[in-house]
Design a protein around this motif. Structure first.
Motif, PDB file in Angstrom:
ATOM      1  N   MET A  37       0.829  -1.211   0.000  1.00 56.38           N
ATOM      2  CA  MET A  37       0.000   0.000   0.000  1.00 56.38           C
ATOM      3  C   MET A  37       0.860   1.257   0.000  1.00 56.38           C
ATOM      4  SD  MET A  37      -2.926  -1.177  -0.447  1.00 56.38           S
ATOM      5  CE  MET A  37      -3.736   0.399  -0.429  1.00 56.38           C
ATOM      6  N   ASP A  38       2.009   1.217   0.668  1.00 52.78           N
ATOM      7  CA  ASP A  38       2.932   2.357   0.630  1.00 52.78           C
ATOM      8  C   ASP A  38       3.462   2.567  -0.781  1.00 52.78           C
ATOM      9  OD1 ASP A  38       2.595   2.716   3.361  1.00 52.78           O
ATOM     10  OD2 ASP A  38       4.434   1.631   3.890  1.00 52.78           O
ATOM     11  N   ILE A  39       3.786   1.468  -1.454  1.00 56.28           N
ATOM     12  CA  ILE A  39       4.265   1.550  -2.830  1.00 56.28           C
ATOM     13  C   ILE A  39       3.174   2.128  -3.727  1.00 56.28           C
ATOM     14  CG2 ILE A  39       5.019   0.205  -4.834  1.00 56.28           C
ATOM     15  CD1 ILE A  39       6.262  -1.790  -2.758  1.00 56.28           C
ATOM     16  N   SER A  40       1.961   1.621  -3.573  1.00 57.29           N
ATOM     17  CA  SER A  40       0.846   2.097  -4.390  1.00 57.29           C
ATOM     18  C   SER A  40       0.601   3.591  -4.181  1.00 57.29           C
ATOM     19  CB  SER A  40      -0.418   1.301  -4.075  1.00 57.29           C
ATOM     20  OG  SER A  40      -1.481   1.721  -4.888  1.00 57.29           O
ATOM     21  N   ASN A  41       0.667   4.044  -2.943  1.00 55.94           N
ATOM     22  CA  ASN A  41       0.479   5.473  -2.669  1.00 55.94           C
ATOM     23  C   ASN A  41       1.551   6.316  -3.334  1.00 55.94           C
ATOM     24  OD1 ASN A  41      -1.912   5.506  -1.141  1.00 55.94           O
ATOM     25  ND2 ASN A  41      -0.812   4.820   0.672  1.00 55.94           N
ATOM     26  N   GLN A  42       2.775   5.823  -3.387  1.00 57.11           N
ATOM     27  CA  GLN A  42       3.843   6.549  -4.059  1.00 57.11           C
ATOM     28  C   GLN A  42       3.628   6.574  -5.581  1.00 57.11           C
ATOM     29  OE1 GLN A  42       6.274   8.510  -2.732  1.00 57.11           O
ATOM     30  NE2 GLN A  42       5.007   8.134  -0.938  1.00 57.11           N
ATOM     31  N   ILE A  43       3.089   5.489  -6.122  1.00 55.92           N
ATOM     32  CA  ILE A  43       2.780   5.458  -7.549  1.00 55.92           C
ATOM     33  C   ILE A  43       1.700   6.495  -7.864  1.00 55.92           C
ATOM     34  CG2 ILE A  43       1.747   4.077  -9.401  1.00 55.92           C
ATOM     35  CD1 ILE A  43       3.222   1.635  -8.141  1.00 55.92           C
ATOM     36  N   ILE A  44       0.689   6.584  -7.021  1.00 47.56           N
ATOM     37  CA  ILE A  44      -0.374   7.579  -7.214  1.00 47.56           C
ATOM     38  C   ILE A  44       0.206   8.994  -7.162  1.00 47.56           C
ATOM     39  CG2 ILE A  44      -2.455   8.578  -6.153  1.00 47.56           C
ATOM     40  CD1 ILE A  44      -3.155   5.632  -5.302  1.00 47.56           C
ATOM     41  N   ALA A  45       1.119   9.236  -6.224  1.00 49.93           N
ATOM     42  CA  ALA A  45       1.754  10.558  -6.127  1.00 49.93           C
ATOM     43  C   ALA A  45       2.542  10.874  -7.396  1.00 49.93           C
ATOM     44  CB  ALA A  45       2.663  10.608  -4.904  1.00 49.93           C
ATOM     45  N   SER A  46       3.220   9.876  -7.948  1.00 56.19           N
ATOM     46  CA  SER A  46       3.977  10.075  -9.190  1.00 56.19           C
ATOM     47  C   SER A  46       3.052  10.389 -10.351  1.00 56.19           C
ATOM     48  CB  SER A  46       4.807   8.829  -9.514  1.00 56.19           C
ATOM     49  OG  SER A  46       5.783   8.632  -8.528  1.00 56.19           O
ATOM     50  N   GLN A  47       1.937   9.701 -10.416  1.00 61.97           N
ATOM     51  CA  GLN A  47       0.963   9.974 -11.476  1.00 61.97           C
ATOM     52  C   GLN A  47       0.451  11.410 -11.376  1.00 61.97           C
ATOM     53  OE1 GLN A  47      -1.677   6.712 -10.501  1.00 61.97           O
ATOM     54  NE2 GLN A  47      -1.051   5.574 -12.329  1.00 61.97           N
ATOM     55  N   SER A  48       0.234  11.874 -10.173  1.00 63.60           N
ATOM     56  CA  SER A  48      -0.238  13.240  -9.965  1.00 63.60           C
ATOM     57  C   SER A  48       0.789  14.265 -10.465  1.00 63.60           C
ATOM     58  CB  SER A  48      -0.525  13.468  -8.479  1.00 63.60           C
ATOM     59  OG  SER A  48      -0.906  14.796  -8.240  1.00 63.60           O
ATOM     60  N   ILE A  49       2.042  14.035 -10.161  1.00 61.49           N
ATOM     61  CA  ILE A  49       3.097  14.940 -10.627  1.00 61.49           C
ATOM     62  C   ILE A  49       3.186  14.920 -12.150  1.00 61.49           C
ATOM     63  CG2 ILE A  49       5.605  15.278 -10.670  1.00 61.49           C
ATOM     64  CD1 ILE A  49       4.471  16.296  -8.122  1.00 61.49           C
ATOM     65  N   LEU A  50       3.053  13.736 -12.758  1.00 66.71           N
ATOM     66  CA  LEU A  50       3.089  13.646 -14.228  1.00 66.71           C
ATOM     67  C   LEU A  50       1.916  14.393 -14.847  1.00 66.71           C
ATOM     68  CD1 LEU A  50       4.220   9.942 -14.687  1.00 66.71           C
ATOM     69  CD2 LEU A  50       5.546  12.003 -15.217  1.00 66.71           C
ATOM     70  N   LYS A  51       0.756  14.362 -14.188  1.00 64.94           N
ATOM     71  CA  LYS A  51      -0.393  15.116 -14.689  1.00 64.94           C
ATOM     72  C   LYS A  51      -0.112  16.617 -14.636  1.00 64.94           C
ATOM     73  CE  LYS A  51      -3.956  11.723 -13.622  1.00 64.94           C
ATOM     74  NZ  LYS A  51      -5.134  11.405 -12.800  1.00 64.94           N
ATOM     75  N   LYS A  52       0.557  17.051 -13.574  1.00 65.90           N
ATOM     76  CA  LYS A  52       0.918  18.470 -13.481  1.00 65.90           C
ATOM     77  C   LYS A  52       1.883  18.863 -14.589  1.00 65.90           C
ATOM     78  CE  LYS A  52       0.222  19.055  -8.527  1.00 65.90           C
ATOM     79  NZ  LYS A  52       0.869  19.355  -7.230  1.00 65.90           N
ATOM     80  N   ALA A  53       2.857  18.002 -14.870  1.00 74.03           N
ATOM     81  CA  ALA A  53       3.804  18.279 -15.946  1.00 74.03           C
ATOM     82  C   ALA A  53       3.060  18.369 -17.278  1.00 74.03           C
ATOM     83  CB  ALA A  53       4.878  17.185 -16.003  1.00 74.03           C
ATOM     84  N   ASN A  54       2.146  17.451 -17.516  1.00 74.41           N
ATOM     85  CA  ASN A  54       1.375  17.471 -18.754  1.00 74.41           C
ATOM     86  C   ASN A  54       0.530  18.736 -18.854  1.00 74.41           C
ATOM     87  OD1 ASN A  54       0.555  16.392 -21.242  1.00 74.41           O
ATOM     88  ND2 ASN A  54      -1.244  15.462 -20.321  1.00 74.41           N
ATOM     89  N   SER A  55      -0.044  19.147 -17.752  1.00 80.20           N
ATOM     90  CA  SER A  55      -0.846  20.371 -17.728  1.00 80.20           C
ATOM     91  C   SER A  55      -0.009  21.579 -18.142  1.00 80.20           C
ATOM     92  CB  SER A  55      -1.428  20.586 -16.336  1.00 80.20           C
ATOM     93  OG  SER A  55      -2.129  21.799 -16.266  1.00 80.20           O
ATOM     94  N   GLU A  56       1.220  21.644 -17.664  1.00 79.58           N
ATOM     95  CA  GLU A  56       2.102  22.756 -18.037  1.00 79.58           C
ATOM     96  C   GLU A  56       2.425  22.723 -19.526  1.00 79.58           C
ATOM     97  OE1 GLU A  56       3.172  25.377 -16.207  1.00 79.58           O
ATOM     98  OE2 GLU A  56       1.910  24.645 -14.583  1.00 79.58           O
ATOM     99  N   ILE A  57       2.647  21.541 -20.076  1.00 78.11           N
ATOM    100  CA  ILE A  57       2.935  21.425 -21.502  1.00 78.11           C
ATOM    101  C   ILE A  57       1.714  21.834 -22.328  1.00 78.11           C
ATOM    102  CG2 ILE A  57       3.454  19.787 -23.364  1.00 78.11           C
ATOM    103  CD1 ILE A  57       5.887  20.616 -21.624  1.00 78.11           C
ATOM    104  N   ILE A  58       0.529  21.435 -21.882  1.00 78.07           N
ATOM    105  CA  ILE A  58      -0.701  21.821 -22.596  1.00 78.07           C
ATOM    106  C   ILE A  58      -0.895  23.339 -22.535  1.00 78.07           C
ATOM    107  CG2 ILE A  58      -3.217  21.645 -22.601  1.00 78.07           C
ATOM    108  CD1 ILE A  58      -2.808  18.700 -21.637  1.00 78.07           C
ATOM    109  N   LYS A  59      -0.646  23.935 -21.372  1.00 83.09           N
ATOM    110  CA  LYS A  59      -0.746  25.396 -21.250  1.00 83.09           C
ATOM    111  C   LYS A  59       0.214  26.077 -22.224  1.00 83.09           C
ATOM    112  CE  LYS A  59      -1.835  25.511 -16.337  1.00 83.09           C
ATOM    113  NZ  LYS A  59      -1.279  25.858 -15.002  1.00 83.09           N
ATOM    114  N   GLN A  60       1.434  25.551 -22.294  1.00 84.46           N
ATOM    115  CA  GLN A  60       2.428  26.115 -23.189  1.00 84.46           C
ATOM    116  C   GLN A  60       1.959  25.993 -24.631  1.00 84.46           C
ATOM    117  OE1 GLN A  60       4.782  24.617 -25.576  1.00 84.46           O
ATOM    118  NE2 GLN A  60       5.559  26.665 -25.906  1.00 84.46           N
ATOM    119  N   HIS A  61       1.419  24.856 -24.977  1.00 84.03           N
ATOM    120  CA  HIS A  61       0.940  24.637 -26.342  1.00 84.03           C
ATOM    121  C   HIS A  61      -0.169  25.630 -26.698  1.00 84.03           C
ATOM    122  CE1 HIS A  61       0.136  22.496 -30.035  1.00 84.03           C
ATOM    123  NE2 HIS A  61      -1.142  22.383 -29.713  1.00 84.03           N
ATOM    124  N   LEU A  62      -1.105  25.802 -25.786  1.00 88.47           N
ATOM    125  CA  LEU A  62      -2.214  26.716 -26.052  1.00 88.47           C
ATOM    126  C   LEU A  62      -1.747  28.167 -26.146  1.00 88.47           C
ATOM    127  CD1 LEU A  62      -4.946  25.197 -23.716  1.00 88.47           C
ATOM    128  CD2 LEU A  62      -4.903  25.137 -26.215  1.00 88.47           C
TER     129      LEU A  62
END
Length: 87
Positions: free
Chosen positions: A33-58
């Motif tokens: 469960m600790d590993i899974s929670n860290q994976i979820i946190a990583s996914q969240s950070i990747l979503k933030k990175a993607n959001s910044e790239i989309i903002k830049q594109h727009l």
């Protein structure tokens, strides 16, 4: 390099560190469960990175295409991306 790209790089470096940590957690047989929670946190950070790239594109690519009459292509790209994000 604009602010959105700088932020995306920052988030991706954080995600890289988190993923390295997750690998070590698995190798050290940490609690699942600790590993899974860290994976979820990583996914969240990747979503933030993607959001910044989309903002830049727009704010840059799409905005510039308006001046060059190729906006339809950019809009189609955005529609395709939205479809992927909705899955």
């Amino acid at each position: 390099m604009n602010e959105e790209k700088k932020n995306a790089i920052k988030y991706l470096k954080i995600a890289r560190g988190q993923i390295d940590g997750i690998i070590k957690m698995i190798e050290n047989e940490r609690y699942c469960m600790d590993i899974s929670n860290q994976i979820i946190a990583s996914q969240s950070i990747l979503k933030k990175a993607n959001s910044e790239i989309i903002k830049q594109h727009l704010s840059h690519c799409v905005k510039n295409s308006c001046c060059h009459d190729d906006i339809d292509e950019k809009l189609e790209e955005i529609n395709t991306l939205i479809d992927k994000l909705m899955k």
